[in-house]
Design an enzyme around this catalytic site. Structure first.
Site, PDB file in Angstrom:
ATOM      1  N   CYS A 176       0.813  -1.223   0.000  1.00  0.00           N
ATOM      2  CA  CYS A 176       0.000   0.000   0.000  1.00  0.00           C
ATOM      3  C   CYS A 176       0.840   1.265   0.000  1.00  0.00           C
ATOM      4  O   CYS A 176       0.366   2.333  -0.396  1.00  0.00           O
ATOM      5  CB  CYS A 176      -0.949   0.003   1.197  1.00  0.00           C
ATOM      6  SG  CYS A 176      -2.129  -1.363   1.194  1.00  0.00           S
ATOM      7  N   HIS A 214      -3.502   7.388   2.056  1.00  0.00           N
ATOM      8  CA  HIS A 214      -3.858   6.060   1.560  1.00  0.00           C
ATOM      9  C   HIS A 214      -5.273   5.750   2.041  1.00  0.00           C
ATOM     10  O   HIS A 214      -5.596   5.911   3.219  1.00  0.00           O
ATOM     11  CB  HIS A 214      -2.868   5.026   2.090  1.00  0.00           C
ATOM     12  CG  HIS A 214      -3.296   3.608   1.885  1.00  0.00           C
ATOM     13  ND1 HIS A 214      -3.770   3.148   0.686  1.00  0.00           N
ATOM     14  CD2 HIS A 214      -3.327   2.547   2.744  1.00  0.00           C
ATOM     15  CE1 HIS A 214      -4.074   1.865   0.799  1.00  0.00           C
ATOM     16  NE2 HIS A 214      -3.817   1.481   2.039  1.00  0.00           N
ATOM     17  N   ASN A 241     -10.092  -0.170  -0.454  1.00  0.00           N
ATOM     18  CA  ASN A 241      -8.635  -0.097  -0.372  1.00  0.00           C
ATOM     19  C   ASN A 241      -8.051  -0.657  -1.665  1.00  0.00           C
ATOM     20  O   ASN A 241      -8.103  -1.858  -1.910  1.00  0.00           O
ATOM     21  CB  ASN A 241      -8.150  -0.907   0.832  1.00  0.00           C
ATOM     22  CG  ASN A 241      -6.652  -0.816   1.043  1.00  0.00           C
ATOM     23  OD1 ASN A 241      -5.908  -0.404   0.153  1.00  0.00           O
ATOM     24  ND2 ASN A 241      -6.198  -1.219   2.222  1.00  0.00           N
TER      25      ASN A 241
END
Length: 324
Positions: A115, A251, A281
């Site tokens: 990520c 993020h 996500n």
């Protein structure tokens, strides 16, 4: 004294056609739309079509960014693609995008920091430009995390989605002050001791694809602290404070992590770009997706100062401060 800056001149994104609402998971899992929203803030996400690979999503986002920048593929010096879900073991997804774009010079490579991948890719692109090794770099974040989900695990499979976003960076002359457009500072970190709280239980050397495994409470505990810390460190490097920011572009993992980080930075949610509700996500794709959507909505404007930060498996985390 003239300073070289890596400045954003174009941005774009791509989301697969298939939209999966939370209610769809109710058919196969002991979960509900209310449960997912309350714990993550996610309402829907996009899944890639059968046969649609990460490089395909990346190429579409790249074309959008190049169009926005008014730059042809052969005017690029490099492509850096952040992903943990490349189409093949090798060659890199970046070289596949290079071929699809018709870019016949320069170089292309992947970066894998889960990520945090896009932050790592941005930092690498900045280093290439500042050192004079490249003038224009296409930086992409693209993922097909739907390929590594355990569809029986309600704690993880409802959280992730597929997508891609891209930026075009160009070398520009600056004064060396914080008034310059472009990347102003970066901060990268990792700590392999925490690999077991977020990982995929398979890979090439184990001869299996594997599925994503996560200890949600532990990830949350590390995320808020480390994200606020890296953002503060990046700001301190250039003598800035959080109250000088126009935007935080985090993020997009979980709304509670986003809210917790904003609180630690002392910033209201009105100054945070949030897209997690629509994308879930998307790992390395989430920040460039949020930047592209934020610009399209008129939130992010030329001259705005923003910090973007991420944490992912590794653990790996980091941040970038830039003036749009």
């Amino acid at each position: 004294m003239t300073t070289t800056r890596a400045t954003v001149i174009g941005v774009g994104h791509y989301l697969p056609d298939r939209i999966v609402e939370n209610a769809e998971f109710e058919k196969t899992l002991d979960t509900s739309d209310e449960w997912i929203r309350a714990r993550s803030g996610i309402e829907r996400r996009h899944f890639a079509a059968e046969g649609q690979g990460t490089s395909d999503l990346a190429t579409r986002a790249a074309r959008a960014a190049l169009k926005d920048a008014g730059v042809a593929p052969d005017e690029l010096d490099a492509i850096i693609l952040a992903t943990s879900t490349a189409d093949l073991t090798f060659p890199s997804a970046a070289t596949m995008v290079q071929a699809e774009l018709g870019m016949t010079k320069g170089y292309a490579f992947d970066v894998q920091a889960v990520c945090a991948g896009f932050i790592y890719a941005l930092a690498n692109a900045n280093a290439l430009i500042v050192s004079g090794q490249a003038r224009r770099v296409l930086v992409i974040g693209a993922e097909t995390f739907s390929r590594i989900m355990d569809w029986t695990d309600r704690s993880t499979c409802v959280l992730f989605g597929d997508g891609a976003g891209a930026l075009v960076l160009e070398a520009t002359d600056g004064t060396g002050s914080n008034e310059d457009r472009g990347i102003l500072s970066t901060d990268l970190n990792s700590d392999g001791r925490f690999r077991d709280i977020l990982y995929v239980d398979g890979g090439v050397s184990t001869q299996s694809t594997g599925h994503l495994r996560m200890q949600g409470k532990e990830v949350f505990r590390h995320a808020v602290e480390k994200l606020a810390s890296t953002a503060t460190t990046a700001l301190n490097k250039i003598g800035m404070t959080a109250d000088q920011l126009d935007w935080v572009v985090p993020h997009q993992a979980n709304i509670r992590i986003i809210q917790g980080t904003a609180k630690k930075l002392g910033l209201p949610m009105e100054r945070v770009v949030v897209t997690v509700q629509d994308h879930g996500n998307t790992s390395a794709a989430s920040i460039p997706l949020a930047l592209s959507v934020g610009k399209a909505k008129g939130q992010i404007r030329e001259g705005d100062v923003l910090v973007t930060e991420a944490i992912g498996g590794g653990l790996a985390w980091g941040s970038v401060v830039l003036r749009w």
